[in-house]
Design an enzyme around this catalytic site. Structure first.
Site, PDB file in Angstrom:
ATOM      1  N   HIS A 167       0.788  -1.232   0.000  1.00 28.64           N
ATOM      2  CA  HIS A 167       0.000   0.000   0.000  1.00 28.64           C
ATOM      3  C   HIS A 167       0.823   1.286   0.000  1.00 28.64           C
ATOM      4  O   HIS A 167       0.287   2.351  -0.321  1.00 28.64           O
ATOM      5  CB  HIS A 167      -0.929   0.023   1.216  1.00 28.64           C
ATOM      6  CG  HIS A 167      -2.269  -0.603   0.985  1.00 28.64           C
ATOM      7  ND1 HIS A 167      -2.414  -1.903   0.557  1.00 28.64           N
ATOM      8  CD2 HIS A 167      -3.523  -0.116   1.111  1.00 28.64           C
ATOM      9  CE1 HIS A 167      -3.706  -2.181   0.444  1.00 28.64           C
ATOM     10  NE2 HIS A 167      -4.390  -1.118   0.760  1.00 28.64           N
TER      11      HIS A 167
ATOM     12  N   ASP B  26      -8.123  -6.098   5.000  1.00 23.05           N
ATOM     13  CA  ASP B  26      -8.369  -5.333   3.796  1.00 23.05           C
ATOM     14  C   ASP B  26      -9.718  -5.773   3.250  1.00 23.05           C
ATOM     15  O   ASP B  26     -10.042  -6.967   3.266  1.00 23.05           O
ATOM     16  CB  ASP B  26      -7.273  -5.579   2.751  1.00 23.05           C
ATOM     17  CG  ASP B  26      -7.390  -4.626   1.576  1.00 23.05           C
ATOM     18  OD1 ASP B  26      -6.680  -3.603   1.576  1.00 23.05           O
ATOM     19  OD2 ASP B  26      -8.194  -4.887   0.670  1.00 23.05           O
TER      20      ASP B  26
END
Length: 780
Positions: free
Chosen positions: A128, A192
């Site tokens: 990320h 996530d």
């Protein structure tokens, strides 16, 4: 005082902790490892079978596939109360996966728990924090330099607590899970929201907040509201320009962004066999956009083929042996059924600003003209966790190759994001990457990149109206590039490629012609590509760090002066009183996603520092009082200012506050920072018409009260200048509404009812101040 190890043992017994490593080796029927990286952690199909048989006998009815896998992981299958949509299940997930942005807070919470090791196989994936700027290698080097402190923390914390660590450049968490960890029948939770990607390999993979992950890593039974089951029956077969992405784009248009809330979407029917394993993963991945708990496909030969190609033939053989438990029972009943004929399904493109606004590609140009959306496509972007498989890259390359044969390149800018190092290395070897470069593309790092706002975009200025098309999953306002005027559309990689070549939304590759360099018109043929490489996958660079067998000497340092990392302090315990005279921080108008509550993009660098990241609290939410973002009235000074500043003012002066929200509040990412931040800055309750599942759970975990209006029309009774008192907390009980007294500035009052979904365990979290506080109470 008792030795620390004895305290841990007592805690585990008090919380019903599974002795995972002991249980793993009791599998007598077959010993097949979950993954190559954990050779001593075995797949427990024998236990799954045993639990399914217990539950089937109790319920006396056929079971759906999702019920088999979920109920097959019950902590107490003989006695657990089971009622879809109502009861809470206590489950024993097989493993945990965390991406680097959320892993920071998850690991900080695990460190705070005081436990020495994770109880189940767990992994951290660095995907990320890599910003897309100029290209893969340079962007990766820059990210490693900028994020060195965070990567070091995650690597050392993983080594200390027994967590596998995938270094930056490894790829996107969900692609790596599909390649290495997902398998038919697994129950996996991940920090996530797109964790459901693993449903493409027949697993129940559920996105959660970090506090839920801590429960599982601590070996505590994990609670999930018993999901309803939505059946999607697929008939016919995919062909031509229609792709797996079009299935979920169509479903999103039918169910909307909240239609799957509280349910698992289970695909079945003869059409399933026409979809590749990675195509099924694409469909499951984007199920997060309809609010579903997760999505899943039944085990079939496409999954077997994928397992074999990714070096897991032993798992495929074992799945064949237990296949009856990896498909739905004949005659099973769904709570809702949708039927899609794949023969009739057309290529779709969804957007802008919401992933459920569905249009056939053939019609979107006309709609765009009518609505005033820019037709000129500035950038086409392919990849992301949703569409970055070998097949996706091959189909895109097949389109690009045709354009090159006629002397054309992309009219729009074009970017490519490989899903993993294995995918990158393989498409380089097989020539796909070069074809995509030749047509004008830039190959980015193996990471999330622009999909999550990690995009240093230079071709436009903020506020400039423009259109982009992507193969991503979300297209909320400002998500990709922080520009609220970017009209983002979501479609398949091959359609993105075709539109980037044409440069306009008005182009329909099924019917429209392009003009080659020689002046002759031609039409693109529907792309065809192998679902898997004919040779073996090229694994590329080795990017995995095994946790050491002995971590006794491992240190995990967090500097007290760090701006990126901050050790956690416990939240305050409930004082035993009703919440009186709560100030309304903001009454939100319309859609409020986790991107609005806790923005990503440049804020990702603060995901391990609660106080710093709290400076983005609700800066994207629209204040109903003035129609502006990040502008709310301070009830004391009467001045308008940023939301975080006002919250900090209230906290400093001992003023407790509440947020009023609209429908499906907190949809989108799993990010628990959207729950941690309001708690950190003095919030006590969030009152809305309805919540997204993950966010509601995250709020409960942090000791906040997520409450809903018993009558949604009561949203209109509350004004930003009012004060609220929440009564009934002393007798707080499951299913019992709370009273809310609305105090208007003119001295009048009115009473409304607020519903909640707390069970007994969650009420204990509230009373203790948070789920982590409750864990510590039990430990003591």
């Amino acid at each position: 005082m008792a030795p620390y190890s004895l305290l841990v043992t007592r805690l585990q017994k008090a919380l019903g902790v599974r002795q995972y490593h002991v249980a793993s080796v009791l599998c007598q029927r077959a010993k097949v490892a979950m993954s190559h990286f954990e050779p001593n952690e075995y797949i427990r199909y024998d236990l799954l079978e045993k639990n399914i048989n217990i539950v089937r006998k109790r319920l006396n009815r056929p079971l759906t596939l999702s019920e088999k896998i979920v109920y097959g992981h019950l902590d107490d299958p003989a006695n657990q109360e089971i009622e879809r949509g109502k009861t809470y299940l206590r489950l024993r997930p097989d493993r945990v996966a965390m991406q680097d942005a959320t892993a920071q807070m998850a690991m900080l919470q695990f460190i705070s728990s005081g436990l020495p090791k994770v109880a189940v196989p767990s992994t951290i994936h660095c995907d990320h924090l890599i910003e897309a700027q100029v290209g893969g290698e340079k962007d990766l080097r820059r990210a490693k330099d900028i994020n060195q402190e965070v990567y070091n923390f995650l690597a050392t914390a993983g080594a200390k607590y027994g967590v596998g660590f995938w270094r930056p450049g490894s790829g996107i968490i969900h692609q790596i899970i599909l390649e290495n960890y997902a398998y038919p029948g697994v129950l996996l939770i991940g920090t996530d929201s797109h964790t459901p990607n693993g449903g493409g390999l027949g697993g129940i993979c559920i996105g959660v907040g970090g506090a839920d992950a801590v429960d599982v890593m601590a070996g505590i039974p994990w609670e999930l509201k018993c999901p309803k089951v939505i059946g999607v029956k697929l008939t016919g077969s995919l062909s031509g320009w229609t792709s797996p992405k079009d299935v979920i784009l169509k479903v999103a248009g039918i169910l909307t962004v909240k239609g799957g809330t509280g349910a698992i979407v289970e695909y079945h029917g003869p059409g399933v066999d026409s979809i590749s394993c990675t195509g099924m993963a694409t469909i499951c991945n984007m199920g997060a956009e309809i609010g579903a708990t997760t999505s899943v496909f039944p085990y079939n030969h496409r999954m077997k083929k994928y397992l074999n190609k990714t070096g897991r033939a032993d798992i495929a053989n074992l799945a064949e042996e237990f296949k009856d438990h990896l498909v739905p029972d004949p005659g099973c009943q769904y709570d809702q059924v949708i039927e899609i004929n794949l023969n009739e399904l057309k290529p779709h493109i969804n957007g802008p600003f919401t992933p459920d606004l569905a249009h056939p590609v053939a019609e979107v140009g006309t709609v765009a003209e009518k609505e005033g959306w820019p037709l000129d496509i500035r950038v086409g972007l392919i990849g992301s966790c949703t569409n970055s498989s070998y097949e996706d890259m091959g189909r895109s390359a097949a389109v690009a190759k045709q354009a090159l044969a006629h002397g054309l390149k992309c009219k729009s800018q074009f970017t490519i994001t490989p899903g993993s190092e294995q995918i990158r290395a393989t498409i380089e070897r097989d020539g796909y990457a070069q074809i995509l470069r030749d047509v004008g593309g830039i190959v980015l790092a193996n990471a999330c990149g622009p999909c999550i706002g990690q995009w240093d975009r230079k071709d436009i200025k903020k506020g400039e109206k423009n259109t982009i098309v992507t193969s991503y999953n979300r297209n909320f306002t400002g998500r990709n590039d922080a520009n609220p005027e970017t009209h983002a559309f979501v479609t398949s990689p091959e359609i993105v490629t075709a539109l980037a070549i044409a440069g306009t939304l008005k182009f329909n590759p099924e019917t429209d012609f392009l003009t080659g360099k020689d002046g002759k018109k031609f039409k693109l043929e529907a792309p065809d590509a192998d679902e898997l490489p004919r040779a073996e996958f090229d694994p590329g660079q080795d990017t995995y760090q095994h946790p050491p067998k002995d971590s006794s000497g491992q240190r995990v340092d967090v500097s007290p002066t760090s701006q990126r990392l901050q050790l956690l302090e416990p939240f305050d315990k409930w004082d035993g009183k009703d919440l009186e005279d709560l100030q309304i921080l903001i009454k939100v108008k319309g859609k409020c996603t986790t991107d609005h509550i806790s923005a990503a993009g440049p804020w990702l660098k603060f995901r391990g520092h609660l106080d710093n990241i709290s400076n983005n609290l609700l800066i994207g939410a629209i204040n109903i009082e003035n129609g502006k973002a990040n502008s709310v009235r301070n009830a004391v000074t009467q001045e308008f200012g940023p939301v975080p500043d006002t919250a900090r003012y209230y906290k400093k002066h001992g003023i407790r506050w509440v947020v009023i929200g609209d429908e499906n509040y907190g949809e989108g990412s799993s990010r628990e920072h959207a729950a941690l931040e309001p708690r950190h800055l003095g919030g006590r309750a969030i009152i809305t018409k309805s919540f997204a599942r993950i966010h509601e759970t995250n709020l409960k975990k942090q000791g906040l009260l997520p409450l809903t209006f018993a009558d949604p029309a009561d949203y209109n009774k509350i004004h930003p200048v009012d004060k609220l008192t929440i009564q009934g907390l002393k007798d707080f009980a499951p299913g019992k509404p709370l009273k809310c007294i609305i105090k208007h500035p003119n001295g009048t009052q009115e009473t409304i009812l607020l519903n909640h979904t707390f069970n007994e365990t969650q009420i204990e979290w509230f009373r203790a101040g948070s789920a982590l506080n409750r864990m510590k109470e039990l430990q003591q």
